[in-house]
Motif scaffolding. Sequence first.
Motif, PDB file in Angstrom:
ATOM      1  N   ASN A  43       0.822  -1.212   0.000  1.00  0.00           N
ATOM      2  CA  ASN A  43       0.000   0.000   0.000  1.00  0.00           C
ATOM      3  C   ASN A  43       0.856   1.262   0.000  1.00  0.00           C
ATOM      4  O   ASN A  43       0.550   2.243  -0.664  1.00  0.00           O
ATOM      5  CB  ASN A  43      -0.851  -0.044   1.276  1.00  0.00           C
ATOM      6  CG  ASN A  43      -2.200   0.553   1.062  1.00  0.00           C
ATOM      7  OD1 ASN A  43      -2.639   0.707  -0.070  1.00  0.00           O
ATOM      8  ND2 ASN A  43      -2.843   0.908   2.141  1.00  0.00           N
TER       9      ASN A  43
ATOM     10  N   ASN B 289       3.067   2.219  -5.566  1.00  0.00           N
ATOM     11  CA  ASN B 289       2.059   3.235  -5.243  1.00  0.00           C
ATOM     12  C   ASN B 289       2.709   4.600  -5.007  1.00  0.00           C
ATOM     13  O   ASN B 289       2.104   5.636  -5.287  1.00  0.00           O
ATOM     14  CB  ASN B 289       1.237   2.797  -4.036  1.00  0.00           C
ATOM     15  CG  ASN B 289       0.144   1.815  -4.443  1.00  0.00           C
ATOM     16  OD1 ASN B 289      -0.531   1.998  -5.459  1.00  0.00           O
ATOM     17  ND2 ASN B 289      -0.009   0.748  -3.679  1.00  0.00           N
TER      18      ASN B 289
ATOM     19  N   ASN C 108       1.755   8.017  -6.948  1.00  0.00           N
ATOM     20  CA  ASN C 108       1.514   9.284  -6.231  1.00  0.00           C
ATOM     21  C   ASN C 108       2.364  10.393  -6.810  1.00  0.00           C
ATOM     22  O   ASN C 108       1.903  11.517  -7.025  1.00  0.00           O
ATOM     23  CB  ASN C 108       1.848   9.114  -4.744  1.00  0.00           C
ATOM     24  CG  ASN C 108       0.632   8.675  -3.954  1.00  0.00           C
ATOM     25  OD1 ASN C 108      -0.492   9.031  -4.287  1.00  0.00           O
ATOM     26  ND2 ASN C 108       0.872   7.881  -2.915  1.00  0.00           N
TER      27      ASN C 108
ATOM     28  N   LEU D 287      -0.996  10.256  -9.822  1.00  0.00           N
ATOM     29  CA  LEU D 287      -2.040   9.262 -10.084  1.00  0.00           C
ATOM     30  C   LEU D 287      -2.419   8.529  -8.796  1.00  0.00           C
ATOM     31  O   LEU D 287      -2.718   7.335  -8.796  1.00  0.00           O
ATOM     32  CB  LEU D 287      -1.559   8.241 -11.135  1.00  0.00           C
ATOM     33  CG  LEU D 287      -1.160   8.841 -12.491  1.00  0.00           C
ATOM     34  CD1 LEU D 287      -0.419   7.819 -13.343  1.00  0.00           C
ATOM     35  CD2 LEU D 287      -2.403   9.329 -13.228  1.00  0.00           C
ATOM     36  N   GLY D 288      -2.376   9.264  -7.688  1.00  0.00           N
ATOM     37  CA  GLY D 288      -2.648   8.665  -6.384  1.00  0.00           C
ATOM     38  C   GLY D 288      -3.985   7.971  -6.309  1.00  0.00           C
ATOM     39  O   GLY D 288      -4.149   6.981  -5.578  1.00  0.00           O
ATOM     40  N   ASP D 289      -4.960   8.465  -7.096  1.00  0.00           N
ATOM     41  CA  ASP D 289      -6.293   7.856  -7.053  1.00  0.00           C
ATOM     42  C   ASP D 289      -6.298   6.440  -7.612  1.00  0.00           C
ATOM     43  O   ASP D 289      -7.216   5.664  -7.381  1.00  0.00           O
ATOM     44  CB  ASP D 289      -7.290   8.709  -7.856  1.00  0.00           C
ATOM     45  CG  ASP D 289      -7.469  10.085  -7.211  1.00  0.00           C
ATOM     46  OD1 ASP D 289      -7.121  10.192  -6.017  1.00  0.00           O
ATOM     47  OD2 ASP D 289      -7.930  11.012  -7.891  1.00  0.00           O
ATOM     48  N   LEU D 290      -5.250   6.128  -8.389  1.00  0.00           N
ATOM     49  CA  LEU D 290      -5.206   4.808  -9.022  1.00  0.00           C
ATOM     50  C   LEU D 290      -4.662   3.724  -8.083  1.00  0.00           C
ATOM     51  O   LEU D 290      -4.452   2.601  -8.523  1.00  0.00           O
ATOM     52  CB  LEU D 290      -4.306   4.843 -10.261  1.00  0.00           C
ATOM     53  CG  LEU D 290      -4.892   5.499 -11.515  1.00  0.00           C
ATOM     54  CD1 LEU D 290      -3.877   5.447 -12.630  1.00  0.00           C
ATOM     55  CD2 LEU D 290      -6.171   4.794 -11.943  1.00  0.00           C
ATOM     56  N   GLU D 291      -4.430   4.070  -6.838  1.00  0.00           N
ATOM     57  CA  GLU D 291      -3.808   3.154  -5.872  1.00  0.00           C
ATOM     58  C   GLU D 291      -4.191   1.692  -6.138  1.00  0.00           C
ATOM     59  O   GLU D 291      -5.370   1.332  -6.117  1.00  0.00           O
ATOM     60  CB  GLU D 291      -4.264   3.525  -4.465  1.00  0.00           C
ATOM     61  CG  GLU D 291      -3.500   2.790  -3.386  1.00  0.00           C
ATOM     62  CD  GLU D 291      -3.968   3.224  -2.003  1.00  0.00           C
ATOM     63  OE1 GLU D 291      -4.802   2.514  -1.443  1.00  0.00           O
ATOM     64  OE2 GLU D 291      -3.505   4.269  -1.522  1.00  0.00           O
TER      65      GLU D 291
ATOM     66  N   TYR E 152     -10.274   5.736   9.037  1.00  0.00           N
ATOM     67  CA  TYR E 152     -11.271   5.082   8.176  1.00  0.00           C
ATOM     68  C   TYR E 152     -12.462   4.521   8.942  1.00  0.00           C
ATOM     69  O   TYR E 152     -13.488   4.211   8.345  1.00  0.00           O
ATOM     70  CB  TYR E 152     -10.608   3.947   7.373  1.00  0.00           C
ATOM     71  CG  TYR E 152      -9.398   4.412   6.604  1.00  0.00           C
ATOM     72  CD1 TYR E 152      -9.549   5.117   5.418  1.00  0.00           C
ATOM     73  CD2 TYR E 152      -8.107   4.193   7.093  1.00  0.00           C
ATOM     74  CE1 TYR E 152      -8.432   5.581   4.730  1.00  0.00           C
ATOM     75  CE2 TYR E 152      -6.990   4.648   6.411  1.00  0.00           C
ATOM     76  CZ  TYR E 152      -7.164   5.341   5.232  1.00  0.00           C
ATOM     77  OH  TYR E 152      -6.063   5.803   4.542  1.00  0.00           O
TER      78      TYR E 152
END
Lengths: 289, 389
Positions: free
Chosen positions: A129, A134, A138, A142-146, B181
């Motif tokens: 993660n 990743n 970032n 493209l952090g949303d694509l984790e 979370y």
Amino acid sequence: MPAIPADRRPWILLTPALLFITALVVIPMAFILVYSFYENIDLAVDVPAFQFGNWQDLLSDSYYHTAIWKTLRLSVIVTVLAAVLGYIPAYVIAMTKYRHKWLLLLLLILPFWVSFIIRTLSWIHIFGNQGALNGLLNLLGLGDLEVQLMYTEFTVIVGFIHVFLPYMILNVYVSLEGIDPNLEPAARTLGATPWQAFREVTLPLSLPGLAAGSLLVFVLTGGSYVTPLILGGPSDFLFGNLVYDAVVTELNWPMGATLSFALLLLLGSVVILYSRFMGMDQLAKAFGR
Amino acid sequence: MTKKMDDTTRYARLREAVGNGDVDRRSFFGLLGAAGLTTGLSGGIMSAMATQARAAGTELYFEGWGGVVSEALRENAFNPYQEATGNTVVDATFGGENEVLTKIKAAGNTDGHNILHSSGVNWYKRWVDNGYAVQLNEDNIPNLSNVMTAMIDPFRAITPDGLSAVPYDYGTTGIAYNTKYVSEEKARELGANLLLDPELKGKIGGWGGDWANRAWYGALQSGQDPNDIQDWDAVWDKAREHRDLVLKYWSSGAELMDLLAKEEIYVTEAWSGRVAALQAQGHPIAYMDPPNGLAWMESMFVLKGSPLEAAEELLNFMLDPQTAIAVAVGQKYPPSLDPTKIEMPEEVLNLPAFDPTGQLEGLVFRDPMVWNPQEKEQSKMWNRVQKGA
């Protein structure tokens, strides 16, 4: 002093190795076979017996069959990928005119200097993660694509290939190295394209090495249990993990012995199949004989 | 009479000969390699050092849980003990005591295994039942008088003629969650069922190494008393439900901490001390014990065949209030010392699961008489459920 007859010499030379194998492989495996007939009456409590309950469980319980299927499937995937990925570097090392070829071979062996466990754990820092992959995403915004790659079959396969690829490369390399370097140019002078020369001359001649490497990678993968334990999720397990469960967590040695012996038979049958279709003498060819 | 030359002298002479030009460099390295090989095969300096170490004092082999727990014991107990007595504590880690039992069974003796950081009364009973117990001379462990009676009694009930271990610490296996979370309200509302929240699929973890831990939570989730499970199918159904949401079953405290710290998982059952260690490192991890959550006590178990007097000396040293409190602060588990007899510092008072009464009445422990007879069948079941069966 009378001369030793020539036909006895190989046996005399082989004697230390045979004694070693008998003491460290044959006798322990015989013990394991005997133990598989024992009966586990409680945790860590076994009684000597001659009964087939453990073997019956193995043959009748689909849980074990699933594990066998998973093991064979994953071993085939890893072997095929290792063959494809390993051939290219082996070819490059064998054909290069670089003066310090030994350096390339050294690079190949270098990972063996680091513990197998450490090398396997390193993937957590790459695919994790908060790992390198990743981190790169970032960095590129493209952090949303984790991506969640860890603890999947994918990471188990990557872990296996990482560890076993050198075995494939070395086998193929030795085989390629033994091919007469004039053969490919000769094929070219007869009108073959570079690809044809490779496909019809080099590739067939290097097959013994490819087959030997494949056999090694297949058997090593099939007998593993640590890689799926570290890199896999709950459903990523091999037959070796069931042996671990039986021996260490269930403290049921007779069942563990049964499973161990079954694994030996399973992988042994692959070696026999190899011998039947390829011939064991191909192994010798792979090593440049 | 010829004096036997040691390896160091031999090496010095060889190097001098090279310097004088009597031996060429190739031969020097060849001889050095041969010397190395000989040293490796015969033991050489290592065996000499081992002999010296043995002559200096007794060696005690300790096995424990690794990570921050090992560090706390090494720093606060073993190193000072070694300095004080000249004895040596060789410590190693295990993933569970079943690993040690397997090794001992395979070897046929307890050589190299002396003291275990044993988990729970159930493992105490197992070691005793398998014939690995000793009878400690409690007169040699005067600090045992400071230990809570509530912690000694369960062990003494199993071996009324004498203890084979001293209770050392206790803790709980509750639920850890990442506060980024999961809200505290949600955690409190769901309790043990937080581990079954479908919204957290792929971000849930679990301890894979202990069937009883999973079964305890399965019992809570299926509305049963964990110490009186009537419906095992319901327990394993809950375990299956949990498995389908799990990213990874962890197998050690270090792996648990790593998974939580790196946010691979947001929720898992967890050991109280490990969570406290994460909190101390600044991670946003909260901890809760659901109603009827699992508590456990750990002991320092001495295996048969160990040097008893040295072991008793070490146990007494470890139970010394100064040592025990320092270890507790380091490993983040409350000590077995009775807080009504020994004054505890602020750091211990704030540890999760700490009971200021010294009675431990608010904690629910696993009853070994109920759980141990189930283990053969149910541990096998858990291994299957864990793998998708």
